[in-house]
Design a protein around this motif. Structure first.
Motif: not given
Length: 412
Positions: A135-163
């Protein structure tokens, strides 16, 4: 003119070439699809229930993002929700069950019930789930930031195994820091005896025999999974009492003390579906006979989704038969009893403890997505990285960790 010999053994087969081509096409299509994904934000769960339950059928999606688990938490805590739903070609591509947690003036978007989750994956359709790092990580990150704009200051998704069980996380390309805690798992083989061979089976069987003799000498015991809802709820209240005493003896805060957390866990006891091999929480106990008739020596709460069992918590009564290690004895019965019931993995969850290492030959590192949404989030994200790395540094050094625990106990 020189000629080269062609060693056909080194050439990929037609099937391998076809599979590689299909895989490459999927990767390319997923990158292109990122430009076409729309992200919607929902402040309630109900409109997403059908799609949510469809995505969670995937065996590798975490129990902690299941609809029933999240619904039990939301019912108890009533925090604002900002559930992220990705849509591609009219279909649901992913759901990230997120709530907004206020902390020191910051609004932090976290997985629902993050403080009581042992593993988080998010919910992804097959295309996203199999795409891993493509997945295009940069684009994905930008979309998530835009979606949460005005709702949150930080997206903190914890305890994720990379595999996780052979599948790479679609979130792995986002900004991350390794969590200070690892998780520990015991793979199930066809029989309990085969499973034990992954461990020091001879010593473990010897220890089990010694524990059994001591318990019999104290009057006997029985291992139970009560079948009635009433008894399950009663046992959960006993767990709260035992755990509270344990935290108090260590001078630590009781993470189960607040009424919302207790309501959440009670709510999970009634979330079960045998047809889907799912239960939100199930109490297992070691109950004594004889002199201590009816008293609970050890208790644990486990959850199940598909072939994955997660041990959520455990406690012992430290005044009863302490020389028998009743907690570990209870795990023996729980694990042996689950064989032949479609279980592939027993998960001891987060946190490095001696008993987990003795039972679990697999150790899984977890990571936190740290994605700032606002200028305040940049500062908060940097602070989270520093604190997390500091904790990891301390935990990797036993003497330093013991010293830190002593300080924590003294200051309460």
């Amino acid at each position: 003119m020189q000629t080269q010999k062609l060693d056909v053994r080194e050439q990929p087969s037609d099937n391998a070439l076809a599979e590689a081509a299909i895989s490459r096409l999927r990767q390319l299509s997923m990158k292109l699809a990122m430009a076409e994904i729309d992200i919607e934000v929902f402040d309630t769960m109900q409109p997403l229930e059908d799609e949510w339950r469809a995505l969670e059928r995937d065996n590798l999606q975490s129990l902690h993002q299941s609809y029933d688990w999240c619904a039990a938490w939301v019912s108890a805590f009533h925090r604002p929700l900002a559930i992220l739903k990705g849509i591609h070609a009219g279909q649901t591509a992913f759901i990230l069950p997120v709530e907004i947690v206020k902390s020191r003036g910051l609004a932090i978007a976290k997985f629902i019930a993050a403080g009581h989750s042992n593993i988080n994956t998010g919910l992804f359709c097959e295309g996203f789930a199999e795409s891993g790092g493509t997945i295009d990580a940069g684009k994905f990150a930008g979309q998530l930031q835009q979606a949460l704009k005005g709702r949150a200051d930080l997206l903190l998704l914890q305890n994720i195994p990379l595999e996780w069980r052979g599948r790479e996380s679609p979130l792995k390309g986002l900004p991350m820091v390794q969590n200070q805690n690892h998780a520990y798992q015991l793979p199930f083989l066809p029989t309990f005896e085969e499973t034990l061979k992954q461990l020091n089976a001879k010593n473990r069987r010897k220890k089990f025999r010694v524990q059994s003799k001591r318990l019999e000498a104290a009057g006997g015991f029985e291992y139970l999974i009560p079948g009635t809802s009433e008894e399950q709820h009663r046992l959960l209240d006993i767990f709260f009492r035992l755990k509270s005493a344990r935290f108090a003896s260590l001078g630590l805060p009781d993470v189960f003390a607040d009424r919302e957390t207790q309501a959440f866990l009670h709510g999970l006891l009634d979330k079960l579906d045998d047809s889907k091999q799912y239960f939100g929480l199930q109490m297992h106990v070691l109950r004594l006979k004889g002199e201590h008739e009816g008293k609970i020596a050890a208790i644990s709460g486990v959850s199940r989704k598909g072939d994955h069992i997660v041990c959520q918590f455990g406690a012992i009564d430290e005044e009863l038969v302490p020389d028998t290690s009743p907690g570990e004895f209870l795990y023996w019965h729980t694990i042996s009893g689950l064989h032949g019931k479609g279980v592939a993995l027993f998960d001891f969850g987060l946190g490095d403890q001696t008993y987990k290492r003795s039972w679990a030959p697999v150790e899984t590192a977890h990571y936190d997505v740290v994605l700032p949404v606002s200028p305040f989030g940049i500062v908060a994200g940097a602070a989270h990285r520093i604190v997390t790395r500091g904790k990891a540094h301390i935990k990797a050094r036993p003497k330093l960790y013991k010293f830190a625990q002593g300080i924590r106990a003294r200051i309460g």
